[in-house]
Design a protein around this motif. Structure first.
Motif, PDB file in Angstrom:
ATOM      1  N   THR A  39      39.978  33.510  39.518  1.00  0.00           N
ATOM      2  CA  THR A  39      39.844  34.911  39.179  1.00  0.00           C
ATOM      3  C   THR A  39      40.943  35.599  39.288  1.00  0.00           C
ATOM      4  OG1 THR A  39      37.811  34.615  40.096  1.00  0.00           O
ATOM      5  CG2 THR A  39      38.464  36.865  39.574  1.00  0.00           C
ATOM      6  N   PRO A  40      41.726  36.203  38.115  1.00  0.00           N
ATOM      7  CA  PRO A  40      42.750  36.999  38.079  1.00  0.00           C
ATOM      8  C   PRO A  40      42.618  38.462  38.957  1.00  0.00           C
ATOM      9  CG  PRO A  40      42.444  36.295  35.951  1.00  0.00           C
ATOM     10  CD  PRO A  40      41.345  35.894  36.733  1.00  0.00           C
ATOM     11  N   LYS A  41      43.473  38.852  39.688  1.00  0.00           N
ATOM     12  CA  LYS A  41      43.281  39.904  40.415  1.00  0.00           C
ATOM     13  C   LYS A  41      43.959  41.244  40.396  1.00  0.00           C
ATOM     14  CE  LYS A  41      40.972  37.194  44.208  1.00  0.00           C
ATOM     15  NZ  LYS A  41      40.760  36.971  45.779  1.00  0.00           N
ATOM     16  N   TYR A  42      45.148  40.947  39.535  1.00  0.00           N
ATOM     17  CA  TYR A  42      46.013  41.955  39.152  1.00  0.00           C
ATOM     18  C   TYR A  42      45.462  42.957  38.006  1.00  0.00           C
ATOM     19  CZ  TYR A  42      50.480  44.581  38.941  1.00  0.00           C
ATOM     20  OH  TYR A  42      51.258  45.609  38.880  1.00  0.00           O
ATOM     21  N   ASN A  43      45.564  44.269  38.653  1.00  0.00           N
ATOM     22  CA  ASN A  43      44.982  45.484  37.527  1.00  0.00           C
ATOM     23  C   ASN A  43      45.479  46.609  37.730  1.00  0.00           C
ATOM     24  OD1 ASN A  43      43.179  46.526  35.659  1.00  0.00           O
ATOM     25  ND2 ASN A  43      41.446  47.002  36.875  1.00  0.00           N
ATOM     26  N   ASN A  44      46.804  46.972  37.267  1.00  0.00           N
ATOM     27  CA  ASN A  44      47.549  47.905  37.544  1.00  0.00           C
ATOM     28  C   ASN A  44      47.902  48.449  36.177  1.00  0.00           C
ATOM     29  OD1 ASN A  44      49.377  50.087  38.392  1.00  0.00           O
ATOM     30  ND2 ASN A  44      49.995  49.006  40.019  1.00  0.00           N
ATOM     31  N   THR A  59      44.680  41.785  32.452  1.00  0.00           N
ATOM     32  CA  THR A  59      44.448  42.131  31.123  1.00  0.00           C
ATOM     33  C   THR A  59      45.622  41.759  30.308  1.00  0.00           C
ATOM     34  OG1 THR A  59      43.373  44.169  32.248  1.00  0.00           O
ATOM     35  CG2 THR A  59      44.112  44.156  29.756  1.00  0.00           C
ATOM     36  N   LEU A  60      45.338  41.097  29.347  1.00  0.00           N
ATOM     37  CA  LEU A  60      46.288  40.662  28.392  1.00  0.00           C
ATOM     38  C   LEU A  60      46.465  41.989  27.112  1.00  0.00           C
ATOM     39  CD1 LEU A  60      45.535  36.945  27.808  1.00  0.00           C
ATOM     40  CD2 LEU A  60      47.257  37.973  29.512  1.00  0.00           C
ATOM     41  N   PHE A  61      47.768  42.427  27.061  1.00  0.00           N
ATOM     42  CA  PHE A  61      48.114  43.358  26.396  1.00  0.00           C
ATOM     43  C   PHE A  61      48.770  42.779  24.874  1.00  0.00           C
ATOM     44  CE2 PHE A  61      47.956  45.750  30.215  1.00  0.00           C
ATOM     45  CZ  PHE A  61      46.973  46.480  30.074  1.00  0.00           C
ATOM     46  N   GLY A  62      48.422  43.166  23.857  1.00  0.00           N
ATOM     47  CA  GLY A  62      48.970  42.869  22.551  1.00  0.00           C
ATOM     48  C   GLY A  62      50.373  43.414  22.722  1.00  0.00           C
ATOM     49  N   PRO A  63      51.255  42.685  21.577  1.00  0.00           N
ATOM     50  CA  PRO A  63      52.639  42.635  21.581  1.00  0.00           C
ATOM     51  C   PRO A  63      53.052  44.270  20.851  1.00  0.00           C
ATOM     52  CG  PRO A  63      52.199  41.253  19.964  1.00  0.00           C
ATOM     53  CD  PRO A  63      50.804  41.498  20.853  1.00  0.00           C
ATOM     54  N   GLY A  66      36.275  39.042  29.643  1.00  0.00           N
ATOM     55  CA  GLY A  66      35.468  40.071  30.331  1.00  0.00           C
ATOM     56  C   GLY A  66      35.121  41.034  29.412  1.00  0.00           C
ATOM     57  N   ALA A  67      34.694  42.318  29.520  1.00  0.00           N
ATOM     58  CA  ALA A  67      33.977  43.412  29.137  1.00  0.00           C
ATOM     59  C   ALA A  67      34.879  43.733  28.160  1.00  0.00           C
ATOM     60  CB  ALA A  67      33.692  44.422  29.946  1.00  0.00           C
ATOM     61  N   GLN A  68      36.307  43.926  28.241  1.00  0.00           N
ATOM     62  CA  GLN A  68      37.227  44.440  27.380  1.00  0.00           C
ATOM     63  C   GLN A  68      37.644  43.591  26.322  1.00  0.00           C
ATOM     64  OE1 GLN A  68      37.669  47.844  27.434  1.00  0.00           O
ATOM     65  NE2 GLN A  68      35.930  48.016  28.752  1.00  0.00           N
ATOM     66  N   ALA A  69      37.642  43.535  24.939  1.00  0.00           N
ATOM     67  CA  ALA A  69      38.457  42.671  24.023  1.00  0.00           C
ATOM     68  C   ALA A  69      38.432  43.626  22.777  1.00  0.00           C
ATOM     69  CB  ALA A  69      37.418  41.356  23.750  1.00  0.00           C
ATOM     70  N   LEU A  70      39.574  44.354  22.578  1.00  0.00           N
ATOM     71  CA  LEU A  70      39.630  45.129  21.587  1.00  0.00           C
ATOM     72  C   LEU A  70      40.865  44.621  20.662  1.00  0.00           C
ATOM     73  CD1 LEU A  70      39.828  48.501  23.583  1.00  0.00           C
ATOM     74  CD2 LEU A  70      37.781  47.517  22.356  1.00  0.00           C
ATOM     75  N   SER A  71      40.518  44.487  19.213  1.00  0.00           N
ATOM     76  CA  SER A  71      41.756  43.936  18.531  1.00  0.00           C
ATOM     77  C   SER A  71      42.637  42.849  19.148  1.00  0.00           C
ATOM     78  CB  SER A  71      42.875  45.234  18.179  1.00  0.00           C
ATOM     79  OG  SER A  71      42.065  46.269  17.749  1.00  0.00           O
ATOM     80  N   ILE A  89      40.588  39.125  31.094  1.00  0.00           N
ATOM     81  CA  ILE A  89      40.067  37.854  31.579  1.00  0.00           C
ATOM     82  C   ILE A  89      39.373  37.969  32.709  1.00  0.00           C
ATOM     83  CG2 ILE A  89      41.098  35.476  31.915  1.00  0.00           C
ATOM     84  CD1 ILE A  89      41.745  36.403  29.341  1.00  0.00           C
ATOM     85  N   ASN A  90      38.216  37.407  32.689  1.00  0.00           N
ATOM     86  CA  ASN A  90      37.255  37.337  33.864  1.00  0.00           C
ATOM     87  C   ASN A  90      37.958  36.007  34.834  1.00  0.00           C
ATOM     88  OD1 ASN A  90      35.812  39.444  33.874  1.00  0.00           O
ATOM     89  ND2 ASN A  90      33.673  38.195  33.227  1.00  0.00           N
ATOM     90  N   LYS A  91      37.892  34.826  34.261  1.00  0.00           N
ATOM     91  CA  LYS A  91      38.292  33.812  35.031  1.00  0.00           C
ATOM     92  C   LYS A  91      38.811  32.570  34.152  1.00  0.00           C
ATOM     93  CE  LYS A  91      33.728  31.861  35.416  1.00  0.00           C
ATOM     94  NZ  LYS A  91      32.462  31.750  36.291  1.00  0.00           N
ATOM     95  N   ILE A  92      39.580  31.705  34.771  1.00  0.00           N
ATOM     96  CA  ILE A  92      40.111  30.602  34.161  1.00  0.00           C
ATOM     97  C   ILE A  92      39.431  29.654  35.091  1.00  0.00           C
ATOM     98  CG2 ILE A  92      42.180  29.282  33.591  1.00  0.00           C
ATOM     99  CD1 ILE A  92      43.592  32.155  33.813  1.00  0.00           C
ATOM    100  N   THR A  93      38.773  28.503  34.468  1.00  0.00           N
ATOM    101  CA  THR A  93      38.201  27.344  34.928  1.00  0.00           C
ATOM    102  C   THR A  93      39.028  26.081  34.706  1.00  0.00           C
ATOM    103  OG1 THR A  93      36.071  28.316  35.166  1.00  0.00           O
ATOM    104  CG2 THR A  93      36.108  25.941  35.588  1.00  0.00           C
ATOM    105  N   ILE A  94      39.653  25.199  35.643  1.00  0.00           N
ATOM    106  CA  ILE A  94      40.036  23.998  35.588  1.00  0.00           C
ATOM    107  C   ILE A  94      39.115  22.728  35.898  1.00  0.00           C
ATOM    108  CG2 ILE A  94      42.144  22.521  35.954  1.00  0.00           C
ATOM    109  CD1 ILE A  94      42.768  25.483  35.097  1.00  0.00           C
ATOM    110  N   GLU A  95      38.441  22.142  35.134  1.00  0.00           N
ATOM    111  CA  GLU A  95      37.718  21.253  35.477  1.00  0.00           C
ATOM    112  C   GLU A  95      37.916  20.034  36.243  1.00  0.00           C
ATOM    113  OE1 GLU A  95      35.246  20.045  32.073  1.00  0.00           O
ATOM    114  OE2 GLU A  95      33.931  21.995  32.177  1.00  0.00           O
TER     115      GLU A  95
END
Length: 813
Positions: free
Chosen positions: A492-497, A525-529, A557-562, A611-617
Motif C-alpha cells: 500500500t503506497p503511503k506517500y501523499n504530499n 498519486t501518479l501525475f501525468g507529464p 483508487g478513487a482519483q483517475a483523471l485523464s 494507486i490503492n495497492k500493488i499486489t505481488i502474487e
C-alpha cells in the motif's frame, strides 16, 4: 552618632574585604599514589571561596591539569557535591556540608603529574607537584567507534554489543528509588545496557524552584545518579544518559513542563517562550554550564556509552516552525560537549520521528543517530531491520533504536502481546541490521517488569557475545528464501504530499516482506507529464528477484483523471490503457530479476491517477531470514513469517510449521552451521554444508517459530586448506585430536583454554616454550578430568605470554 557612623563604615569595609578575598585550597583527600588503569582518581577538595553559587562555572572553577606518561596534556573540571546517606526506609538524608570533588580516569600506564587550581571572580590558588602511578588492570576502558566501522569497541579492543531496555526513571512517590532493582534484573538476564533520562520528576539537576545554574536543591537526584553509575559498573552495564526530556518545553503537567522551567521568564529565567530555549544566548550559556557540570560529574565513567542532549527534540507542537533553531542548538551543544569531554564519549540527540533531523545527524560531532519506533503493525521486526539499515547507510554512523514499542500504551501491550513476541523478534532483526545496540524497548515498568519479560533479551545477548563485529566486513542483508507455497504480498503506497515529490523512485522488493526504502516513500498519486503537478512526478520502479513466475496487480483508487496507466517490465511496455477508478490491472512476470515501472502517461493539465495497492502474487515464502553476511561468515535469524504478535493475538495459537530454503551469497567452500535456539541462546545442533557458485543453500524444515544460525567457513575449496591466517587449527571439525600450529619469534609462555557454548571453561593447560619457531600443541578432546567432551561447538583461546590472544571455534563431531 558619629561613632555609630564610623562603626558602620568599618563593618562595610571589613565585609567588602572579606567578600573579595581570593580563594584558597585548604585540604585535598584521595591523592592516591597508585591508580589502576581505567579506574578513578577521586579527589575531595575543601576550599574557601567568597563566591555564593558554586555551581556557576562563570564564577568559580576547580580544575586539574594533568600530564600523561606520553606527555599529552589534559584538563578536567571539578564539581560541587553534597553527600547523602540512606535511611532505613530507603530515603536519602544529607550528610555534612557540600564540598568540591574531581574525578579522572587515567588511560595510560605510567607516572601522571598534575596540579589543582581554583579560580573565582576574586582570584586563584593552586596546588602543584602532585602525581600518581597508573598500573595495568583488567578494565576494558572507554567505548568508542573504530575507524571504518559502525560498531563499538572498548580501549582493550573488544567489540561491545549492547542489549537492554529503557529505565528512564525509577523514582517512587515516597522518595525512594527502584533503579537498583531494575539494573539487577538486567544483570540477572545477561543484559548490559540501560537508557536513562534526567527528568523534572526524576534525576534532573536544574529545575524550579531556584534552579537556574543552581543545582543545590537537586543534589539528591545527582547523588542517586552517582549510585546508578557505580552499581551499573559493578554489574557490567553500560548507560546512555539523556540530559533533558521534551516535556520540559511542552505544556501538560505544570510541575514538570515549561510552567516550572527555570529558563522561563516567569520563573526568573530569560525565555518568553519554550522555543527560545534553543536560540536565546543566555539560555544556551546556562545549558552549557549544566553540560560542564554533568561532564565533570560523570564524564569519568567507562561504562557511559553515550550522552543524549535532549530526548525527542521534535516532540513539540511548534517544532516545524523552529526546526532550524533546534538543529543549530544540537550541533552547537554537541561541539561544546566534545571539547570539554576528555574521554570523547559518543554524543547524540533523540528524535521521535524518522527523518528528523538530517542537519543534526550529518554533524561531525554527533557520534550516533537515533530513532524511536512505536507502531502497532504486524511486521514491526521487519520494519526495524529496514529502517536501521537505511539510517546506517544514509549517515554512516552507529544507529540506535532508542525507544521501541508496539504502540504507545504499555497496558495494552499486556493484552496484545503477553509473551513479548514483538520485542523478541525486533531484538533479533535489529541485532543483525548493522547496529551496535539492539532495539531498546520502552514500558520497563507496566509491561516488561509486570510480565517479567526479561528472559526475552537473553538469547540475543548470548548469540552476539564474542562476535568480532567491528573486525569483520559484515553487511546487513535481506536473505533470499524460497518455498513450495508462498503468500501474496499487498503493498500500500503511503506517500501523499502535494508540496514535495516523494523521496524515492527506485524500490527493492525482498522475500523478507520488506520494500526498501519503504512504503512511506512510495507515492500514492501518479501525475501525468503535462499536468499541473508534473514537478511531483515520481513513477516507481520496483526491482526484485522472482523465484517463480507470478502476476503483479495494480489497483487504482478513487482519483483517475485523464490518466493512461503504463506498466513496463525491464523497459518493455506490457500494458498501456486508459485507467479508471477502482480497477485492477494485471501483468505477468517470469522467473528471474526484473524491474517493473508503473506510470501515468496521460495528457492534460489535471492528469492524475491514484494507486490503492500493488499486489505481488505468490511472492512471500513461509520462511524468511535476516542476517549479517561477509564473504565467509554469516549470522542469521530464520523466521516463520507468521510467528508474530498479531498472529497469536488473533488466533490464540502458534502458526503452522513452514519449510523452505535460504540462499546465501557467500564464497565457495565447506561451512560449519551452528543452529541456536533463539528463545534460549543455546546451541541446538551443528551441521555442515558446501557452497558453490550459486552460494550456500540451507534447507529449513518444519519451522514453527524462529531459530538462529551461525555459518563459518572451515575449508576453502579453491585452496583446500583450513582458513586461519595466523593460526592453523586442524582437523576442524574433528572427532579426534585437534592440532594448533603457530609460529613464535621468541620463547614464550603459552596457555590453551577451551570453553563450551555457554562460555564455561572446560579445559586449560599451560605450556612453556623454550625456543622460537613453528610450534604445535595438541588437544585430545578431553576436559579437566580427562573425560571426553560431548559433540558440539567449543571456543578456544590461545594466549601467548598474556600479550597476544588467538580466539576461534572448534567443532567436535
Amino acid at each position: 552618632m558619629k561613632a555609630n557612623f564610623f562603626i558602620l563604615l568599618l563593618m562595610v569595609f571589613c565585609f567588602d574585604a572579606k567578600a573579595s578575598d581570593p580563594p584558597s585550597i585548604i585540604e585535598v583527600q584521595g591523592t592516591d599514589e597508585i591508580v589502576p588503569l581505567y579506574q578513578q582518581l577521586d579527589l575531595s577538595v575543601d576550599l574557601n571561596s567568597s563566591v555564593i553559587n558554586h555551581y556557576d562555572y562563570d564564577s568559580i572553577q576547580l580544575t586539574a591539569s594533568l600530564i600523561a606518561p606520553s606527555g599529552k596534556l589534559m584538563q578536567v573540571d571539578g564539581y560541587f557535591y553534597q553527600h547523602f546517606y540512606a535511611l532505613e526506609n530507603g530515603q536519602l538524608q544529607e550528610e555534612g556540608d557540600p564540598f568540591w570533588k574531581l574525578k579522572f580516569t587515567p588511560n595510560e600506564v605510567g607516572t601522571w603529574h598534575y596540579q589543582l587550581k581554583v579560580n573565582d571572580v576574586f582570584g586563584a590558588d593552586s596546588l602543584t607537584n602532585l602525581s600518581f602511578e597508573c598500573n595495568n588492570s583488567t578494565e576494558g576502558g572507554f567505548v568508542y567507534k573504530p575507524e571504518g566501522s559502525n560498531y563499538l569497541k572498548n580501549d582493550a579492543g573488544q567489540t561491545i554489543f549492547l542489549v537492554g531496555e529503557n529505565i528512564a526513571w525509577a523514582n517512587q512517590p515516597d522518595g525512594t528509588d527502584n533503579m537498583a532493582y531494575y539494573l539487577q534484573k538486567l544483570h540477572d538476564n545477561e543484559m548490559n545496557f540501560a537508557k536513562l533520562m534526567m527528568t523534572p520528576w526524576g534525576y534532573q539537576i536544574e529545575w524550579w524552584p531556584d534552579g537556574l545554574k543552581k543545582y543545590g536543591n537537586r543534589q539528591k537526584e545527582a547523588f542517586l545518579m552517582d549510585s546508578i553509575f557505580d552499581f551499573s559498573k559493578e554489574l557490567g552495564i553500560y548507560l546512555q544518559l539523556a540530559f533533558s526530556i521534551h516535556n520540559e518545553l511542552n505544556f501538560g503537567y505544570p510541575a514538570e513542563d515549561w510552567t516550572s522551567h527555570p529558563y522561563n521568564l516567569a520563573n526568573g529565567g530569560m525565555c518568553d517562550n519554550p522555543w527560545d530555549f534553543f536560540s536565546n544566548p543566555e539560555a544556551k550559556s546556562a545549558f552549557r554550564n549544566r553540560l560542564r557540570y554533568l561532564n565533570a560529574r560523570w564524564g569519568y565513567a567507562t561504562n557511559l556509552m553515550g550522552w543524549e542532549l535532549l530526548s525527542e527534540a521534535d516532540n513539540f507542537p511548534w517544532y516545524s516552525d523552529y526546526k532550524q533553531e533546534v538543529a543549530a542548538w544540537g550541533n552547537e551543544m554537541s561541539s561544546y560537549l566534545k571539547t570539554i569531554d576528555v574521554n570523547k564519549h559518543l554524543i547524540s540527540v533523540g528524535f521521535a520521528l524518522t527523518g528528523s533531523n538530517p542537519q543534526v545527524w550529518q554533524h561531525e560531532d554527533i557520534g550516533f543517530t537515533q530513532m524511536h519506533i512505536y507502531d502497532k503493525v504486524r511486521d514491526i521486526e521487519g520494519d526495524v531491520f529496514r529502517q536501521v539499515g537505511l539510517y546506517t547507510q544514509l549517515y554512516n554512523k552507529p544507529m540506535v533504536v532508542g525507544e521501541f514499542g508496539l504502540g504507545h500504551i504499555g497496558d495494552s501491550l499486556v493484552v496484545w502481546d503477553p509473551e513479548g513476541i514483538a520485542i523478541h523478534n525486533a531484538l533479533w532483526t535489529s541485532s543483525l541490521a548493522g547496529t551496535p545496540v539492539a532495539v531498546v524497548p520502552w514500558f520497563w515498568e507496566n509491561y516488561i517488569d509486570y510480565l517479567q519479560l526479561y528472559p526475552v533479551f537473553t538469547p540475543v545477548k548470548r548469540f552476539m557475545e564474542n562476535e568480532a563485529l567491528a573486525d569483520v566486513n559484515y553487511q546487513p542483508t535481506h536473505i533470499r528464501s524460497r518455498s513450495q507455497q508462498s503468500d501474496d504480498w499487498q503493498i500500500t503506497p503511503k506517500y501523499n504530499n502535494l508540496s514535495a515529490r516523494s523521496p524515492s523512485r527506485y524500490f527493492q522488493l525482498h522475500t523478507t516482506g520488506q520494500i526498501v526504502p519503504g512504503t512511506d516513500s512510495l507515492t500514492q498519486t501518479l501525475f501525468g507529464p503535462s499536468s499541473l503537478f508534473a514537478g511531483l512526478r515520481q513513477p516507481p520502479e520496483i526491482t526484485s528477484n522472482w523465484e517463480s513466475a507470478s502476476y503483479v496487480i495494480v489497483e487504482t483508487g478513487a482519483q483517475a483523471l485523464s490518466s493512461i496507466l503504463q506498466i513496463s517490465i525491464d523497459g518493455v511496455v506490457v500494458l498501456e490503457e486508459p485507467a479508471t477508478s477502482y480497477t485492477e490491472y494485471v501483468v505477468g512476470v517470469s522467473e528471474g530479476i526484473h524491474t517493473i515501472k508503473i506510470d501515468n502517461i496521460g495528457g492534460g493539465f489535471f492528469s492524475l491517477l491514484e494507486i490503492n495497492k500493488i499486489t505481488i502474487e505468490d511472492f512471500l515464502p513461509g520462511v524468511r531470514a535476516f542476517g549479517l553476511l561477509s564473504d565467509s561468515k554469516a549470522l542469521l535469524w530464520v523466521h516463520n513469517r507468521n510467528s508474530n504478535w498479531n498472529y497469536l493475538y488473533e488466533n490464540g495459537q502458534l502458526p503452522e510449521p513452514s519449510s523452505g530454503e535460504l540462499l546465501l551469497p557467500i564464497s565457495s567452500g565447506e561451512y560449519a552451521l551452528e543452529w541456536y535456539n533463539s528463545w534460549t541462546g543455546d546451541i541446538d545442533s551443528v551441521g555442515y554444508a558446501s557452497s558453490s557458485d550459486e552460494g550456500l543453500v540451507v534447507p529449513i524444515s518444519n519451522l514453527v517459530r524462529d531459530i538462529a544460525l551461525k555459518v563459518s567457513k572451515i575449508v576453502d575449496i579453491e585452496e583446500n586448506k583450513i582458513v586461519y591466517p595466523t593460526l592453523l587449527v586442524y582437523p576442524n571439525p574433528s572427532n579426534a585430536t585437534v592440532n594448533f600450529v603457530f609460529e613464535l619469534d621468541q620463547a614464550q609462555d603459552i596457555t590453551l583454554q577451551l570453553m563450551d557454548a555457554r562460555g564455561r571453561l572446560v579445559y586449560q593447560k599451560n605450556f612453556s616454550m623454550t625456543r622460537s619457531g613453528v610450534m604445535k600443541l595438541k588437544w585430545d578432546g578431553n576436559d579437566f578430568q580427562g573425560n571426553l567432551l560431548d559433540d558440539g561447538i567449543y571456543f578456544y583461546r590461545l594466549i601467548v605470554n598474556k600479550d597476544k590472544v588467538w580466539n576461534g571455534r572448534i567443532v567436535r563431531i
